[in-house]
Design a protein around this motif. Structure first.
Motif, PDB file in Angstrom:
ATOM      1  N   SER A 134       0.817  -1.225   0.000  1.00 15.34           N
ATOM      2  CA  SER A 134       0.000   0.000   0.000  1.00 15.34           C
ATOM      3  C   SER A 134       0.846   1.268   0.000  1.00 15.34           C
ATOM      4  O   SER A 134       0.300   2.362  -0.008  1.00 15.34           O
ATOM      5  CB  SER A 134      -0.919   0.012   1.222  1.00 15.34           C
ATOM      6  N   VAL A 135       2.153   1.132   0.038  1.00 16.41           N
ATOM      7  CA  VAL A 135       3.051   2.287   0.084  1.00 16.41           C
ATOM      8  C   VAL A 135       3.613   2.559  -1.297  1.00 16.41           C
ATOM      9  O   VAL A 135       4.151   1.653  -1.947  1.00 16.41           O
ATOM     10  CB  VAL A 135       4.203   2.058   1.091  1.00 16.41           C
ATOM     11  N   ASP A 136       3.491   3.796  -1.741  1.00 18.15           N
ATOM     12  CA  ASP A 136       4.025   4.211  -3.037  1.00 18.15           C
ATOM     13  C   ASP A 136       5.466   4.665  -2.853  1.00 18.15           C
ATOM     14  O   ASP A 136       5.732   5.689  -2.224  1.00 18.15           O
ATOM     15  CB  ASP A 136       3.175   5.349  -3.612  1.00 18.15           C
ATOM     16  N   LEU A 137       6.395   3.883  -3.371  1.00 19.36           N
ATOM     17  CA  LEU A 137       7.827   4.171  -3.207  1.00 19.36           C
ATOM     18  C   LEU A 137       8.432   4.824  -4.445  1.00 19.36           C
ATOM     19  O   LEU A 137       9.655   4.868  -4.573  1.00 19.36           O
ATOM     20  CB  LEU A 137       8.578   2.878  -2.880  1.00 19.36           C
ATOM     21  N   THR A 138       7.604   5.314  -5.331  1.00 21.16           N
ATOM     22  CA  THR A 138       8.124   5.952  -6.540  1.00 21.16           C
ATOM     23  C   THR A 138       8.820   7.258  -6.182  1.00 21.16           C
ATOM     24  O   THR A 138       8.229   8.108  -5.510  1.00 21.16           O
ATOM     25  CB  THR A 138       6.975   6.245  -7.522  1.00 21.16           C
ATOM     26  N   PRO A 139      10.084   7.443  -6.578  1.00 17.26           N
ATOM     27  CA  PRO A 139      10.798   8.680  -6.243  1.00 17.26           C
ATOM     28  C   PRO A 139      10.116   9.893  -6.868  1.00 17.26           C
ATOM     29  O   PRO A 139       9.600   9.835  -7.983  1.00 17.26           O
ATOM     30  CB  PRO A 139      12.200   8.464  -6.830  1.00 17.26           C
ATOM     31  N   LYS A 141      10.424  14.310  -7.550  1.00 16.67           N
ATOM     32  CA  LYS A 141      11.450  15.295  -7.880  1.00 16.67           C
ATOM     33  C   LYS A 141      12.014  15.954  -6.631  1.00 16.67           C
ATOM     34  O   LYS A 141      13.225  16.127  -6.499  1.00 16.67           O
ATOM     35  CB  LYS A 141      10.858  16.344  -8.816  1.00 16.67           C
ATOM     36  N   GLU A 142      11.124  16.317  -5.688  1.00 22.15           N
ATOM     37  CA  GLU A 142      11.577  16.987  -4.462  1.00 22.15           C
ATOM     38  C   GLU A 142      12.516  16.098  -3.661  1.00 22.15           C
ATOM     39  O   GLU A 142      13.496  16.566  -3.075  1.00 22.15           O
ATOM     40  CB  GLU A 142      10.377  17.386  -3.601  1.00 22.15           C
ATOM     41  N   ASP A 143      12.233  14.779  -3.639  1.00 23.47           N
ATOM     42  CA  ASP A 143      13.086  13.857  -2.907  1.00 23.47           C
ATOM     43  C   ASP A 143      14.474  13.786  -3.524  1.00 23.47           C
ATOM     44  O   ASP A 143      15.493  13.775  -2.827  1.00 23.47           O
ATOM     45  CB  ASP A 143      12.439  12.470  -2.886  1.00 23.47           C
ATOM     46  N   SER A 144      14.551  13.753  -4.846  1.00 27.08           N
ATOM     47  CA  SER A 144      15.851  13.694  -5.525  1.00 27.08           C
ATOM     48  C   SER A 144      16.657  14.957  -5.271  1.00 27.08           C
ATOM     49  O   SER A 144      17.873  14.900  -5.037  1.00 27.08           O
ATOM     50  CB  SER A 144      15.625  13.483  -7.032  1.00 27.08           C
ATOM     51  N   VAL A 145      15.991  16.109  -5.314  1.00 29.85           N
ATOM     52  CA  VAL A 145      16.692  17.379  -5.062  1.00 29.85           C
ATOM     53  C   VAL A 145      17.223  17.423  -3.639  1.00 29.85           C
ATOM     54  O   VAL A 145      18.359  17.833  -3.391  1.00 29.85           O
ATOM     55  CB  VAL A 145      15.749  18.560  -5.336  1.00 29.85           C
ATOM     56  N   LEU A 146      16.414  16.983  -2.657  1.00 25.80           N
ATOM     57  CA  LEU A 146      16.838  16.986  -1.266  1.00 25.80           C
ATOM     58  C   LEU A 146      18.020  16.043  -1.046  1.00 25.80           C
ATOM     59  O   LEU A 146      18.979  16.382  -0.342  1.00 25.80           O
ATOM     60  CB  LEU A 146      15.674  16.587  -0.362  1.00 25.80           C
ATOM     61  N   ARG A 147      17.967  14.861  -1.645  1.00 29.25           N
ATOM     62  CA  ARG A 147      19.079  13.917  -1.506  1.00 29.25           C
ATOM     63  C   ARG A 147      20.363  14.500  -2.064  1.00 29.25           C
ATOM     64  O   ARG A 147      21.452  14.331  -1.496  1.00 29.25           O
ATOM     65  CB  ARG A 147      18.748  12.606  -2.212  1.00 29.25           C
ATOM     66  N   ALA A 148      20.270  15.200  -3.199  1.00 29.16           N
ATOM     67  CA  ALA A 148      21.460  15.799  -3.803  1.00 29.16           C
ATOM     68  C   ALA A 148      22.047  16.883  -2.904  1.00 29.16           C
ATOM     69  O   ALA A 148      23.265  16.991  -2.737  1.00 29.16           O
ATOM     70  CB  ALA A 148      21.109  16.372  -5.179  1.00 29.16           C
TER      71      ALA A 148
END
Length: 289
Positions: A134-139, A141-148
């Motif tokens: 039931s959890v959507d783990l699709t990355p 854009k905001e998550d990728s920017v924060l990780r960078a």
């Protein structure tokens, strides 16, 4: 009409009629000071003086500490003290609530007064279990920017290192044979370790003694507080070597094995571990062999 005009002229004449105010020496009748006055001049001068006095009084009350001496105005110092007392009272209430909660945890440790459902560790995490499907783990854009950004900040960080919280590493209080294990269902929140009488009992970690007294049920009891909300409890001791408030290091002798208290069955140590008010199994952290 003529009568009204005549009356106006009479009033004007009286207002503008000149008078002389003379100040004389009473003994010699020598003239000292003299003023030419009229009713209009006296009225205007008096009005201006009254307005000036009212303005000066207003300024003194509004911008000087003199208003504190006027009934009805509170003192600035008194207001400041009242504010400070309000903050102190709030801090004392918070401290009192924290102390009461802390003492309630100590009472629970001494009496073992805790419901069985609080001991079941699995039930504590039941509410946090999720269905992975039931959890959507699709990355996103905001998550990728924060990780960078985080990776860039930590890349050249020479002063901070990532640390993971690990299990406690505790010093064995004594070595002996386990006669009874931890059992939350029967409210036996610790382990019983059989050892010869007068065997030294050692502190499991650095901490502060928060309780060191005699109790009717469990004899000589000593309780230590460690970091991260961990409490260690030592019951049925033959004697106590530390007093309340003393700072103790890991491995330091704090008591000796005995058989004191109404609930004892022979020389042994009843040892408990409490984490933030919840009993944990000491065997998960300590090897008593």
């Amino acid at each position: 009409m003529a009568k009204k005009t005549k009356k106006r002229k009479e009033i004007k004449r009286k207002l503008l009629h000149k008078y002389r105010l003379v100040i004389l020496n009473e003994s010699t009748f020598e003239e000292k000071i003299s003023f030419k006055l009229s009713r209009l001049n006296v009225f205007v001068s008096g009005t201006l003086c009254i307005i000036g006095l009212i303005g000066l009084t207003t300024l003194l009350i509004a911008f000087t500490p003199l208003r504190e001496y006027i009934p009805g105005y509170s003192s600035t110092k008194l207001k400041r003290q009242a504010t400070e007392l309000t903050y102190k009272t709030d801090s004392l209430v918070r401290t009192l609530n924290y102390t009461n909660k802390y003492l309630e945890n100590i009472r629970m440790v001494l009496k073992g007064d805790i419901a069985n459902n609080q001991v079941n560790r699995d039930s504590l995490f039941e509410q946090f279990k999720l269905d992975p499907s039931s959890v959507d783990l699709t990355p996103i854009k905001e998550d990728s920017v924060l990780r960078a950004e985080v990776a860039l900040e930590d890349k050249y960080n020479l002063f901070e290192q990532g640390t993971n919280k690990t299990d406690y590493i505790l010093f064995p209080p004594i070595s002996g044979v386990l006669s009874q294990k931890h059992d939350g269902q029967s409210k036996h929140f610790g382990v019983d370790v059989v050892a010869p009488k007068d065997t030294p009992v050692k502190a499991v970690a650095n901490g502060v003694v928060i309780f060191s007294e005699w109790t009717a049920d469990t004899g000589y009891v000593i309780i230590m507080e460690h970091k991260d909300g961990l409490l260690s409890v030592y019951k049925h001791n033959g004697s106590l070597n530390k007093r309340q408030g003393e700072v103790v290091r890991a491995g330091e002798i704090i008591a000796s094995v005995g058989s004191t208290g109404e609930l004892t069955t022979g020389p042994h140590l009843h040892f408990e571990l409490w984490n933030n008010g919840t009993p944990v199994n000491p065997m998960d952290f300590i090897d008593f062999k």
